[in-house]
Design a protein around this motif. Structure first.
Motif, PDB file in Angstrom:
ATOM      1  N   MET A   1       0.793  -1.921   0.112  1.00  0.00           N
ATOM      2  CA  MET A   1      -0.405   0.138  -0.179  1.00  0.00           C
ATOM      3  C   MET A   1       0.853   1.521  -0.328  1.00  0.00           C
ATOM      4  O   MET A   1       1.972   1.141   0.631  1.00  0.00           O
ATOM      5  N   GLN A   2       0.702   2.526  -1.242  1.00  0.00           N
ATOM      6  CA  GLN A   2       1.490   3.423  -1.154  1.00  0.00           C
ATOM      7  C   GLN A   2       1.072   4.484   0.317  1.00  0.00           C
ATOM      8  O   GLN A   2       0.219   4.713   0.250  1.00  0.00           O
ATOM      9  N   LEU A   3       2.098   4.810   0.740  1.00  0.00           N
ATOM     10  CA  LEU A   3       1.801   5.661   1.950  1.00  0.00           C
ATOM     11  C   LEU A   3       1.366   7.120   1.103  1.00  0.00           C
ATOM     12  O   LEU A   3       1.798   7.638  -0.219  1.00  0.00           O
ATOM     13  N   PRO A   4       1.259   8.188   2.054  1.00  0.00           N
ATOM     14  CA  PRO A   4      -0.349   9.380   1.047  1.00  0.00           C
ATOM     15  C   PRO A   4       0.526  10.629   0.801  1.00  0.00           C
ATOM     16  O   PRO A   4       2.356  10.146   1.907  1.00  0.00           O
ATOM     17  N   ILE A   5       0.610  11.390  -0.142  1.00  0.00           N
ATOM     18  CA  ILE A   5       1.121  12.751  -0.150  1.00  0.00           C
ATOM     19  C   ILE A   5       0.135  13.500   1.180  1.00  0.00           C
ATOM     20  O   ILE A   5      -0.782  13.397   0.470  1.00  0.00           O
ATOM     21  N   VAL A   6       1.024  13.614   2.646  1.00  0.00           N
ATOM     22  CA  VAL A   6       0.260  14.515   2.754  1.00  0.00           C
ATOM     23  C   VAL A   6      -0.397  16.051   2.625  1.00  0.00           C
ATOM     24  O   VAL A   6       1.026  16.724   2.822  1.00  0.00           O
ATOM     25  N   VAL A   7      -0.862  16.702   2.769  1.00  0.00           N
ATOM     26  CA  VAL A   7      -1.036  18.017   2.612  1.00  0.00           C
ATOM     27  C   VAL A   7      -1.493  18.860   3.018  1.00  0.00           C
ATOM     28  O   VAL A   7      -2.623  18.692   3.745  1.00  0.00           O
ATOM     29  N   GLY A   8      -0.541  20.142   4.354  1.00  0.00           N
ATOM     30  CA  GLY A   8      -1.512  21.057   5.538  1.00  0.00           C
ATOM     31  C   GLY A   8      -2.305  22.482   4.763  1.00  0.00           C
ATOM     32  O   GLY A   8      -1.446  22.876   4.256  1.00  0.00           O
ATOM     33  N   VAL A   9      -3.730  21.964   4.570  1.00  0.00           N
ATOM     34  CA  VAL A   9      -4.065  23.827   4.345  1.00  0.00           C
ATOM     35  C   VAL A   9      -4.513  24.776   5.128  1.00  0.00           C
ATOM     36  O   VAL A   9      -4.794  23.364   6.625  1.00  0.00           O
ATOM     37  N   ASP A  10      -5.088  26.316   5.380  1.00  0.00           N
ATOM     38  CA  ASP A  10      -5.383  27.104   6.263  1.00  0.00           C
ATOM     39  C   ASP A  10      -5.917  27.654   5.440  1.00  0.00           C
ATOM     40  O   ASP A  10      -6.836  28.425   6.242  1.00  0.00           O
ATOM     41  N   GLY A  11      -6.429  27.540   3.960  1.00  0.00           N
ATOM     42  CA  GLY A  11      -6.863  28.529   3.133  1.00  0.00           C
ATOM     43  C   GLY A  11      -6.185  29.751   2.567  1.00  0.00           C
ATOM     44  O   GLY A  11      -7.020  30.243   2.001  1.00  0.00           O
ATOM     45  N   SER A  12      -5.228  29.560   2.632  1.00  0.00           N
ATOM     46  CA  SER A  12      -4.199  31.091   2.557  1.00  0.00           C
ATOM     47  C   SER A  12      -4.047  30.957   2.002  1.00  0.00           C
ATOM     48  O   SER A  12      -3.952  29.480   1.129  1.00  0.00           O
ATOM     49  N   ALA A  13      -3.369  31.837   0.295  1.00  0.00           N
ATOM     50  CA  ALA A  13      -2.951  31.326  -0.751  1.00  0.00           C
ATOM     51  C   ALA A  13      -1.560  30.263  -1.156  1.00  0.00           C
ATOM     52  O   ALA A  13      -1.733  29.417  -1.521  1.00  0.00           O
ATOM     53  N   SER A  15      -0.999  28.450   1.524  1.00  0.00           N
ATOM     54  CA  SER A  15      -1.878  26.061   1.462  1.00  0.00           C
ATOM     55  C   SER A  15      -2.408  26.134  -0.249  1.00  0.00           C
ATOM     56  O   SER A  15      -2.218  25.187  -0.249  1.00  0.00           O
ATOM     57  N   LEU A  16      -2.806  27.487  -0.416  1.00  0.00           N
ATOM     58  CA  LEU A  16      -3.305  26.688  -1.649  1.00  0.00           C
ATOM     59  C   LEU A  16      -2.230  26.247  -2.926  1.00  0.00           C
ATOM     60  O   LEU A  16      -2.139  25.760  -3.630  1.00  0.00           O
ATOM     61  N   ARG A  17      -1.121  26.920  -3.483  1.00  0.00           N
ATOM     62  CA  ARG A  17      -0.218  26.631  -3.496  1.00  0.00           C
ATOM     63  C   ARG A  17       0.906  25.106  -3.238  1.00  0.00           C
ATOM     64  O   ARG A  17       0.795  24.702  -4.479  1.00  0.00           O
ATOM     65  N   ALA A  18       0.603  25.159  -2.349  1.00  0.00           N
ATOM     66  CA  ALA A  18       1.195  24.038  -1.987  1.00  0.00           C
ATOM     67  C   ALA A  18       0.226  22.274  -2.255  1.00  0.00           C
ATOM     68  O   ALA A  18       0.955  22.080  -2.565  1.00  0.00           O
ATOM     69  N   LEU A  19      -0.950  22.695  -1.789  1.00  0.00           N
ATOM     70  CA  LEU A  19      -2.427  21.483  -2.501  1.00  0.00           C
ATOM     71  C   LEU A  19      -1.966  21.525  -3.941  1.00  0.00           C
ATOM     72  O   LEU A  19      -1.900  20.318  -4.493  1.00  0.00           O
ATOM     73  N   ASP A  20      -1.797  22.392  -4.805  1.00  0.00           N
ATOM     74  CA  ASP A  20      -1.572  22.277  -5.878  1.00  0.00           C
ATOM     75  C   ASP A  20       0.022  21.665  -6.119  1.00  0.00           C
ATOM     76  O   ASP A  20      -0.089  20.733  -7.263  1.00  0.00           O
ATOM     77  N   TRP A  21       0.551  21.958  -5.865  1.00  0.00           N
ATOM     78  CA  TRP A  21       1.803  20.836  -6.101  1.00  0.00           C
ATOM     79  C   TRP A  21       2.262  19.592  -5.236  1.00  0.00           C
ATOM     80  O   TRP A  21       2.455  18.925  -6.146  1.00  0.00           O
ATOM     81  N   ALA A  22       1.473  19.137  -4.604  1.00  0.00           N
ATOM     82  CA  ALA A  22       1.282  18.304  -3.695  1.00  0.00           C
ATOM     83  C   ALA A  22      -0.063  17.231  -4.659  1.00  0.00           C
ATOM     84  O   ALA A  22       0.380  16.122  -4.373  1.00  0.00           O
ATOM     85  N   ALA A  23      -0.611  17.518  -5.140  1.00  0.00           N
ATOM     86  CA  ALA A  23      -1.264  16.808  -5.876  1.00  0.00           C
ATOM     87  C   ALA A  23      -1.071  16.862  -7.373  1.00  0.00           C
ATOM     88  O   ALA A  23      -1.755  15.640  -7.510  1.00  0.00           O
ATOM     89  N   ALA A  24      -0.532  17.440  -7.787  1.00  0.00           N
ATOM     90  CA  ALA A  24       0.073  17.442  -8.519  1.00  0.00           C
ATOM     91  C   ALA A  24       1.648  15.998  -8.382  1.00  0.00           C
ATOM     92  O   ALA A  24       1.473  15.494  -9.327  1.00  0.00           O
TER      93      ALA A  24
END
Length: 291
Positions: A1-13, A15-24
């Protein structure tokens, strides 16, 4: 089972850049993506009278935040395996706990801190200091030019054998079908002269040769079996942090290691780590020393 990539979000700009990078990154590497929002609001709301049936505004906001983040990630890749979670916990403590069972933890360099102008947020710095897996910190601003696809830069320190950071960097370069730039910085102490008992010829030449030989030795031991990634050597004179920041220009990722926790847990980041986390023009991966 693959370990997940975890991204922390708080609604800031950030964290959205981090979310996009983590999703990609999750889509590219075929890892599941785990979105985490941590807040202490529930501890205090738990003191509310039990007959109050209305949900706290903070809870509604947190649930909306992670639902929006999950929708954003799946819009980037409909096939992405995404889960989202709200945790009633201090953000650093929650993400450190997540790091025990994660391929990496991703977050923005700045969140919704009290001092919005700070180059590096307290959560980013604390997590990089305490995580049990690689932490990738995404800079607040996009680079002025597009990075070269697949380029990964790693700093090579004084260790005689490849560190966890070197192995992580190579794996990243391979998975990106790109190239690895292994950087070794060196300096000639001002007090050394040509008649130093351990040096022959120019002191600067001797230090450079020693740095080149050390880099060759480390890369020779680094297992590149089946690797399609080109590995380039870079030996430069100057302060380590400055050399790495310059080398990171045009890279997709800069990888640095830690100096080991030692007896005092939480004292793993040195001045080089701090400098690249503040000033590197690309995402920085801080890889804990697992030796």
């Amino acid at each position: 089972m693959q370990l997940p990539i975890v991204v922390g979000v708080d609604g800031s700009a950030g964290s959205l850049r981090a979310l996009d990078w983590a999703a990609a990154e999750a889509a590219r590497s075929q890892h599941p993506l785990r979105i985490v929002h941590a807040s202490l609001w529930e501890r205090y709301e738990g003191m509310r009278p039990t007959f109050d049936t209305e949900r706290p505004a903070e809870q509604v906001l947190a649930e909306h935040l992670v639902a929006s983040a999950q929708e954003r990630a799946q819009l980037l890749d409909a096939d992405l395996d995404v889960v989202a979670d709200v945790q009633p916990e201090d953000p650093v403590k929650a993400l450190v706990h997540e790091s025990h069972e994660a391929a990496m933890v991703v977050l923005g360099s700045r969140g919704r801190g009290r001092i919005a102008g700070m180059l590096l947020g307290s959560v980013s710095l604390a997590l990089a200091n305490r995580s049990h897996c690689p932490v990738v910190v995404i800079p607040a601003m996009a680079p002025s030019s597009q990075p070269k696809p697949g380029r990964v830069v790693v700093g090579i320190g004084d260790a005689e054998r490849p560190t966890a950071a070197a192995r992580f960097a190579l794996a990243q370069a391979i998975s990106r079908h790109g190239e690895l730039i292994a950087v070794r910085a060196w300096r000639c102490p001002a007090h050394e002269t040509a008649d130093h008992p351990l040096l022959s010829g120019s002191p600067a030449s001797a230090h450079r040769q020693r740095a080149e030989e050390h880099l060759d030795d480390v890369l020779t031991v680094l297992d590149r079996t089946g690797s399609e990634a080109a590995v380039h050597r870079s030996v430069e004179q100057g302060p380590v942090h400055q050399i790495l920041i310059e080398a990171a220009t045009g890279a997709e990722l800069l990888v640095v290691g830690t100096r080991g926790a030692g007896r005092h847990h939480g004292l793993r980041l040195g001045p080089v780590n701090h400098s690249v986390l503040h000033y590197a023009p690309c995402p920085v991966a801080v890889v804990p020393d697992t030796r």
